[in-house]
Design a protein around this motif. Structure first.
Motif, PDB file in Angstrom:
ATOM      1  N   GLY A  86      -0.227 -10.240  15.929  1.00 26.70           N
ATOM      2  CA  GLY A  86      -0.577  -9.263  16.954  1.00 26.70           C
ATOM      3  C   GLY A  86      -0.535  -9.926  18.309  1.00 26.70           C
ATOM      4  O   GLY A  86      -0.149 -11.095  18.429  1.00 26.70           O
ATOM      5  N   GLU A  87      -0.931  -9.210  19.327  1.00 29.01           N
ATOM      6  CA  GLU A  87      -0.884  -9.768  20.675  1.00 29.01           C
ATOM      7  C   GLU A  87      -1.870 -10.928  20.847  1.00 29.01           C
ATOM      8  O   GLU A  87      -1.602 -11.886  21.577  1.00 29.01           O
ATOM      9  N   LYS A  88      -3.006 -10.847  20.162  1.00 28.44           N
ATOM     10  CA  LYS A  88      -4.038 -11.859  20.359  1.00 28.44           C
ATOM     11  C   LYS A  88      -3.847 -13.099  19.492  1.00 28.44           C
ATOM     12  O   LYS A  88      -4.146 -14.210  19.918  1.00 28.44           O
ATOM     13  N   GLU A  89      -3.366 -12.916  18.264  1.00 26.73           N
ATOM     14  CA  GLU A  89      -3.260 -14.072  17.383  1.00 26.73           C
ATOM     15  C   GLU A  89      -2.282 -13.833  16.237  1.00 26.73           C
ATOM     16  O   GLU A  89      -1.967 -12.691  15.901  1.00 26.73           O
ATOM     17  N   VAL A  90      -1.805 -14.920  15.668  1.00 23.98           N
ATOM     18  CA  VAL A  90      -1.044 -14.918  14.418  1.00 23.98           C
ATOM     19  C   VAL A  90      -1.899 -15.652  13.406  1.00 23.98           C
ATOM     20  O   VAL A  90      -2.392 -16.747  13.694  1.00 23.98           O
ATOM     21  N   ARG A  91      -2.081 -15.031  12.239  1.00 21.61           N
ATOM     22  CA  ARG A  91      -3.008 -15.628  11.282  1.00 21.61           C
ATOM     23  C   ARG A  91      -2.417 -15.659   9.881  1.00 21.61           C
ATOM     24  O   ARG A  91      -1.664 -14.751   9.499  1.00 21.61           O
ATOM     25  N   ALA A  92      -2.754 -16.712   9.122  1.00 20.58           N
ATOM     26  CA  ALA A  92      -2.271 -16.859   7.745  1.00 20.58           C
ATOM     27  C   ALA A  92      -3.374 -16.451   6.774  1.00 20.58           C
ATOM     28  O   ALA A  92      -4.545 -16.743   6.991  1.00 20.58           O
ATOM     29  N   TRP A  93      -2.955 -15.769   5.692  1.00 18.07           N
ATOM     30  CA  TRP A  93      -3.908 -15.330   4.661  1.00 18.07           C
ATOM     31  C   TRP A  93      -3.416 -15.807   3.301  1.00 18.07           C
ATOM     32  O   TRP A  93      -2.241 -15.695   2.979  1.00 18.07           O
ATOM     33  N   THR A  94      -4.329 -16.339   2.513  1.00 11.38           N
ATOM     34  CA  THR A  94      -3.977 -16.853   1.190  1.00 11.38           C
ATOM     35  C   THR A  94      -4.203 -15.791   0.127  1.00 11.38           C
ATOM     36  O   THR A  94      -5.281 -15.192   0.060  1.00 11.38           O
ATOM     37  N   ILE A  95      -3.182 -15.561  -0.695  1.00 12.41           N
ATOM     38  CA  ILE A  95      -3.263 -14.582  -1.779  1.00 12.41           C
ATOM     39  C   ILE A  95      -2.679 -15.198  -3.054  1.00 12.41           C
ATOM     40  O   ILE A  95      -2.065 -16.265  -3.008  1.00 12.41           O
ATOM     41  N   HIS A  96      -2.863 -14.513  -4.171  1.00 13.72           N
ATOM     42  CA  HIS A  96      -2.257 -14.948  -5.424  1.00 13.72           C
ATOM     43  C   HIS A  96      -0.835 -14.404  -5.519  1.00 13.72           C
ATOM     44  O   HIS A  96      -0.570 -13.263  -5.113  1.00 13.72           O
ATOM     45  N   GLN A  97       0.069 -15.217  -6.031  1.00 14.67           N
ATOM     46  CA  GLN A  97       1.445 -14.770  -6.202  1.00 14.67           C
ATOM     47  C   GLN A  97       1.479 -13.538  -7.104  1.00 14.67           C
ATOM     48  O   GLN A  97       0.791 -13.480  -8.114  1.00 14.67           O
ATOM     49  N   GLY A  98       2.278 -12.551  -6.708  1.00 16.82           N
ATOM     50  CA  GLY A  98       2.395 -11.337  -7.511  1.00 16.82           C
ATOM     51  C   GLY A  98       1.493 -10.213  -7.061  1.00 16.82           C
ATOM     52  O   GLY A  98       1.613  -9.090  -7.549  1.00 16.82           O
ATOM     53  N   LYS A 151       0.166  -7.176  -4.924  1.00 18.90           N
ATOM     54  CA  LYS A 151       0.830  -6.128  -4.162  1.00 18.90           C
ATOM     55  C   LYS A 151       0.171  -5.994  -2.793  1.00 18.90           C
ATOM     56  O   LYS A 151      -0.902  -6.536  -2.539  1.00 18.90           O
ATOM     57  N   ALA A 152       0.835  -5.261  -1.925  1.00 19.06           N
ATOM     58  CA  ALA A 152       0.391  -5.151  -0.533  1.00 19.06           C
ATOM     59  C   ALA A 152      -1.073  -4.714  -0.379  1.00 19.06           C
ATOM     60  O   ALA A 152      -1.800  -5.275   0.449  1.00 19.06           O
ATOM     61  N   PRO A 153      -1.545  -3.706  -1.135  1.00 23.99           N
ATOM     62  CA  PRO A 153      -2.959  -3.308  -0.972  1.00 23.99           C
ATOM     63  C   PRO A 153      -3.937  -4.445  -1.272  1.00 23.99           C
ATOM     64  O   PRO A 153      -4.928  -4.621  -0.558  1.00 23.99           O
ATOM     65  N   GLN A 154      -3.640  -5.230  -2.332  1.00 22.56           N
ATOM     66  CA  GLN A 154      -4.509  -6.368  -2.651  1.00 22.56           C
ATOM     67  C   GLN A 154      -4.469  -7.409  -1.541  1.00 22.56           C
ATOM     68  O   GLN A 154      -5.490  -7.994  -1.182  1.00 22.56           O
ATOM     69  N   ALA A 155      -3.271  -7.637  -1.008  1.00 19.48           N
ATOM     70  CA  ALA A 155      -3.127  -8.600   0.081  1.00 19.48           C
ATOM     71  C   ALA A 155      -3.917  -8.148   1.302  1.00 19.48           C
ATOM     72  O   ALA A 155      -4.554  -8.956   1.985  1.00 19.48           O
ATOM     73  N   ALA A 156      -3.897  -6.851   1.575  1.00 17.28           N
ATOM     74  CA  ALA A 156      -4.649  -6.318   2.716  1.00 17.28           C
ATOM     75  C   ALA A 156      -6.154  -6.487   2.499  1.00 17.28           C
ATOM     76  O   ALA A 156      -6.917  -6.688   3.448  1.00 17.28           O
ATOM     77  N   GLY A 157      -6.584  -6.415   1.244  1.00 17.68           N
ATOM     78  CA  GLY A 157      -8.001  -6.547   0.928  1.00 17.68           C
ATOM     79  C   GLY A 157      -8.576  -7.912   1.247  1.00 17.68           C
ATOM     80  O   GLY A 157      -9.794  -8.060   1.393  1.00 17.68           O
ATOM     81  N   VAL A 158      -7.702  -8.923   1.361  1.00 18.19           N
ATOM     82  CA  VAL A 158      -8.170 -10.262   1.730  1.00 18.19           C
ATOM     83  C   VAL A 158      -8.697 -10.255   3.159  1.00 18.19           C
ATOM     84  O   VAL A 158      -9.655 -10.959   3.489  1.00 18.19           O
ATOM     85  N   ILE A 159      -8.084  -9.430   4.006  1.00 21.33           N
ATOM     86  CA  ILE A 159      -8.533  -9.316   5.391  1.00 21.33           C
ATOM     87  C   ILE A 159      -9.861  -8.554   5.450  1.00 21.33           C
ATOM     88  O   ILE A 159     -10.823  -8.985   6.059  1.00 21.33           O
ATOM     89  N   HIS A 160      -9.884  -7.405   4.764  1.00 24.69           N
ATOM     90  CA  HIS A 160     -11.118  -6.614   4.697  1.00 24.69           C
ATOM     91  C   HIS A 160     -10.979  -5.624   3.543  1.00 24.69           C
ATOM     92  O   HIS A 160      -9.910  -5.043   3.347  1.00 24.69           O
ATOM     93  N   THR A 161     -12.044  -5.444   2.776  1.00 24.27           N
ATOM     94  CA  THR A 161     -11.982  -4.548   1.622  1.00 24.27           C
ATOM     95  C   THR A 161     -11.644  -3.111   2.025  1.00 24.27           C
ATOM     96  O   THR A 161     -11.038  -2.368   1.251  1.00 24.27           O
ATOM     97  N   ASP A 162     -12.020  -2.716   3.248  1.00 24.76           N
ATOM     98  CA  ASP A 162     -11.691  -1.365   3.718  1.00 24.76           C
ATOM     99  C   ASP A 162     -10.189  -1.164   3.821  1.00 24.76           C
ATOM    100  O   ASP A 162      -9.683  -0.054   3.619  1.00 24.76           O
ATOM    101  N   PHE A 163      -9.453  -2.234   4.140  1.00 25.45           N
ATOM    102  CA  PHE A 163      -8.000  -2.130   4.255  1.00 25.45           C
ATOM    103  C   PHE A 163      -7.356  -1.832   2.909  1.00 25.45           C
ATOM    104  O   PHE A 163      -6.338  -1.156   2.826  1.00 25.45           O
ATOM    105  N   GLU A 164      -7.960  -2.357   1.837  1.00 23.92           N
ATOM    106  CA  GLU A 164      -7.417  -2.100   0.499  1.00 23.92           C
ATOM    107  C   GLU A 164      -7.745  -0.676   0.052  1.00 23.92           C
ATOM    108  O   GLU A 164      -6.901   0.025  -0.499  1.00 23.92           O
ATOM    109  N   ARG A 165      -8.981  -0.263   0.330  1.00 24.94           N
ATOM    110  CA  ARG A 165      -9.388   1.089  -0.097  1.00 24.94           C
ATOM    111  C   ARG A 165      -8.618   2.166   0.662  1.00 24.94           C
ATOM    112  O   ARG A 165      -8.248   3.190   0.089  1.00 24.94           O
TER     113      ARG A 165
END
Length: 237
Positions: A199-211, A213-227
């Motif tokens: 984004g404009e303010k920052e670039v950030r790395a997030w660790t997930i398990h291989q395999g 899907k996108a909703p699970q990956a979003a949940g690492v940032i915040h559970t609301d993003f997955e729901r």
């Protein structure tokens, strides 16, 4: 050992170089021997943990096999292996088996990454180093990870400015530093991957398990993003 029990993997750093000015405590270089010394200590700690619990679980299984039968069965296998001098990871236990003994936090059940500390002469092609070649073969047979680094070079890289690091690595025939290789090997061993958000303010790395899907990956940032997941926009870079 309490700190190690909380980790997902164990890294064994073993010496794979000869230098008369750097004395080895055992008087000779043997990475497999050095690794086995640590493994033995960990197995003894595991055996003590299992032995304390096994009698209680075994008696409980006789009274209520449905509730304790699986745990009793797996702990029996584990105890037998440890008494024979074999780490828990050598048993090839299933996910269900590991779940049954998860609360024991056994040290030798964890995945292992061997790090061979080689000399400057061998860092570009570590397999020509007989010690590292032996270590690599052992790790492959065990199903563990293995990676080479040169501790001396890594210490020198830390002191360099970013602009000079690439030239230094190029002079050694390396594309990246040992720390980067170590991180990549650890991620591969644990089945992890990284994705980035920008984004404009920052670039950030997030660790997930291989395999995942996108909703699970979003949940690492915040559970609301997955729901409340709608879609992901992916950019190749």
């Amino acid at each position: 050992l309490a700190n190690i029990r909380e980790t997902n993997a164990i890294v064994h750093v073993v010496r794979c170089f000869e230098n008369p000015n750097v004395i080895h405590v055992d008087g000779s270089v043997d990475p497999l021997r050095d690794g086995s010394v640590i493994d033995t200590e960990l197995m003894l700690a595991d055996l003590e943990t299992v032995s304390k619990r096994y009698t209680i679980v075994h008696k409980s299984a006789q009274r209520d096999p449905k509730a304790f039968g699986k745990q009793d069965e797996v702990m029996g296998k584990v105890k037998e292996a440890l008494e024979a001098g074999n780490p828990v990871r050598s048993l090839g236990l299933s996910d269900d088996d590991y779940t049954a003994i998860k609360d024991l936090h056994l040290l030798t059940a964890k995945k292992v990454l061997y790090v061979g500390n080689v000399s400057e002469d061998d860092v570009a092609d570590p397999m020509k180093n007989s010690f590292y070649a032996k270590l690599s073969d052992y790790a492959q047979k065990e199903g563990s990870g293995v990676v080479s680094i040169c501790g001396k070079i890594e210490a020198e890289i830390i002191e360099l400015a970013d602009a000079d690091k690439k030239d230094f690595l190029d002079s050694l025939g390396l594309k990246e530093d040992g720390l980067s290789r170590l991180i990549r090997a650890a991620y591969h061993l644990l089945g992890l991957a990284t994705y980035f958000t920008a984004g404009e303010k920052e670039v950030r790395a997030w660790t997930i398990h291989q395999g995942w899907k996108a909703p699970q990956a979003a949940g690492v940032i915040h559970t609301d993003f997955e729901r409340g997941f709608i879609k992901a926009e992916v950019y190749h870079y």
